[in-house]
Design an enzyme around this catalytic site. Structure first.
Site, PDB file in Angstrom:
ATOM      1  CE1 TYR A 126      -4.339  -1.079  -0.288  1.00  0.00           C
ATOM      2  CE2 TYR A 126      -3.367  -2.958   0.835  1.00  0.00           C
ATOM      3  CZ  TYR A 126      -4.397  -2.398   0.091  1.00  0.00           C
ATOM      4  OH  TYR A 126      -5.464  -3.164  -0.287  1.00  0.00           O
ATOM      5  CB  THR A 140     -17.033  -0.018 -13.809  1.00  0.00           C
ATOM      6  OG1 THR A 140     -17.213  -1.150 -12.955  1.00  0.00           O
ATOM      7  CG2 THR A 140     -18.367   0.386 -14.393  1.00  0.00           C
ATOM      8  CB  SER A 141     -14.988  -5.015 -15.281  1.00  0.00           C
ATOM      9  OG  SER A 141     -14.940  -5.120 -13.863  1.00  0.00           O
ATOM     10  CG  HIS A 157     -14.498  -0.564  -3.289  1.00  0.00           C
ATOM     11  ND1 HIS A 157     -14.230  -1.031  -4.563  1.00  0.00           N
ATOM     12  CD2 HIS A 157     -15.669  -1.129  -2.940  1.00  0.00           C
ATOM     13  CE1 HIS A 157     -15.202  -1.834  -4.951  1.00  0.00           C
ATOM     14  NE2 HIS A 157     -16.091  -1.905  -3.982  1.00  0.00           N
ATOM     15  CG  ASN A 202     -15.978  -0.140 -19.938  1.00  0.00           C
ATOM     16  OD1 ASN A 202     -14.785   0.104 -19.743  1.00  0.00           O
ATOM     17  ND2 ASN A 202     -16.658  -1.024 -19.219  1.00  0.00           N
ATOM     18  CG  MET A 203     -10.972   1.053 -22.652  1.00  0.00           C
ATOM     19  SD  MET A 203     -10.586   2.179 -24.014  1.00  0.00           S
ATOM     20  CE  MET A 203      -9.537   1.131 -25.023  1.00  0.00           C
ATOM     21  N   GLY A 204     -14.737  -1.584 -23.724  1.00  0.00           N
ATOM     22  CA  GLY A 204     -15.400  -2.717 -24.360  1.00  0.00           C
ATOM     23  C   GLY A 204     -16.736  -2.970 -23.705  1.00  0.00           C
ATOM     24  CD  GLN A 249     -16.956  -0.617  -8.899  1.00  0.00           C
ATOM     25  OE1 GLN A 249     -16.801  -1.797  -8.669  1.00  0.00           O
ATOM     26  NE2 GLN A 249     -17.282  -0.159 -10.106  1.00  0.00           N
ATOM     27  CB  CYS A 259      -4.516   4.882  20.720  1.00  0.00           C
ATOM     28  SG  CYS A 259      -5.083   3.483  19.714  1.00  0.00           S
TER      29      CYS A 259
END
Length: 308
Positions: free
Chosen positions: A100, A248-249, A156, A273-275, A138, A210
């Site tokens: 990350y 998005t897929s 997300h 979208n690309m497809g 997302q 903490c």
């Protein structure tokens, strides 16, 4: 930076979403070939009062953001799902934080692309006309916010927020590096060796008394989405009169249900979208190509708009 397949462990969330779709099934749009008529889309866009824009990894990919998809989607020898999980963090928090940290550092070198900017400009412009644009994303890279979008729902989470596993405190964190021990770490090279940073040297909570271990405030595989955010998203989808699906897929649940659910109640849905995807046939429009090229003309000022 979308995780390719989000395994939402709560059956309640999926059950609720699926049931809502089923109850409205009598209103499902006919599965036909979607239109690529931009003029027709623009006429609907000119009349829409509440526009919901759903975005995924394809938008950020055009800014050069790694998506960790497919055969080449590895960080060292691991795919995202091998690291983006509570179990992985419990076993090896040092490795997960290296991953990350790398993603955070990469994102600090990236900028919003024309698709992000077109969405933000559209939101600002339409708000002056009493119309609303919301982004339901997302992606965890905050590029929409950096582009200027205000109404953003990050379902997300965000790379630039941390959560303490001890006290639960969530806090923005844009430090580079996020902690001294991670400086220069996170190289994605398959030959790179884990440095095994002692847990006490990983990012720690700064809340008084903490000092708990911090984790990225993102939704990992096997975790549930924030119920408050999902509730807000559902309200936005219930009132929208135009829905856009961008980059998005349509395979990540429950997000994959959002647009088909809107289409099921008669809302025009346009996919950029690309497809094609498994959901394409249920949408009114499909515009194929890079979102940075197809989206700006779609969201540009319509000739009927009156700008004060």
């Amino acid at each position: 930076m979308l995780m390719t397949v989000l395994q939402v462990s709560t059956r309640r969330v999926l059950y609720h979403s699926c049931c809502k779709l089923t109850k409205k099934s009598k209103h499902l749009v006919q599965m036909v070939r979607p239109s690529s008529d931009m003029a027709a889309f623009r006429e609907l866009f000119a009349k829409a009062k509440h526009i919901a824009i759903l975005t995924g990894a394809g938008v950020s990919a055009e800014s050069g953001v790694p998506t960790f998809r497919g055969a080449g989607g590895f960080w060292r020898k691991w795919q995202a799902q091998d690291l983006a999980a509570p179990e992985a963090f419990s076993r090896n928090p040092s490795r997960v934080w290296e991953f990350y940290h790398y993603r955070r550092e990469v994102m600090l070198t990236k900028n919003p692309n024309p698709a992000h900017l077109a969405i933000a400009e559209c939101e600002a412009r339409l708000s002056k006309q009493g119309r609303t644009v919301v982004v339901i994303t997302q992606n965890i890279d905050e590029l929409h916010t950096r582009a200027g979008s205000k109404n953003v729902f990050e379902i997300h989470g965000s790379l630039f927020k941390t959560r303490c596993i001890n006290c639960g405190n969530v806090k923005e964190n844009y430090r580079s590096p996020i902690c001294p021990a991670l400086e220069g770490r996170g190289a994605p090279d398959p030959d790179a060796v884990d440095v095994q940073i002692p847990v006490e040297h990983l990012p720690r909570c700064e809340e008084k008394a903490c000092n708990g271990l911090l984790r990225p405030n993102v939704v990992w595989f096997g975790e549930t989405l924030d119920s408050d955010i999902l509730s807000q998203v559902e309200k936005q989808l219930d009132v929208c009169d135009l829905c856009l699906v961008v980059g998005t897929s349509s395979i990540v649940y429950p997000a994959a249900l959002f647009a088909p659910q809107a289409a099921a109640r008669g809302v025009p849905v346009a996919e950029f979208n690309m497809g094609t995807t498994t959901a394409t046939g249920s949408f009114k429009f499909h515009f194929q190509g890079p979102c940075g090229q197809t989206l700006p003309p779609a969201l540009a000022r319509h000739e009927s708009e009156i700008i004060s």
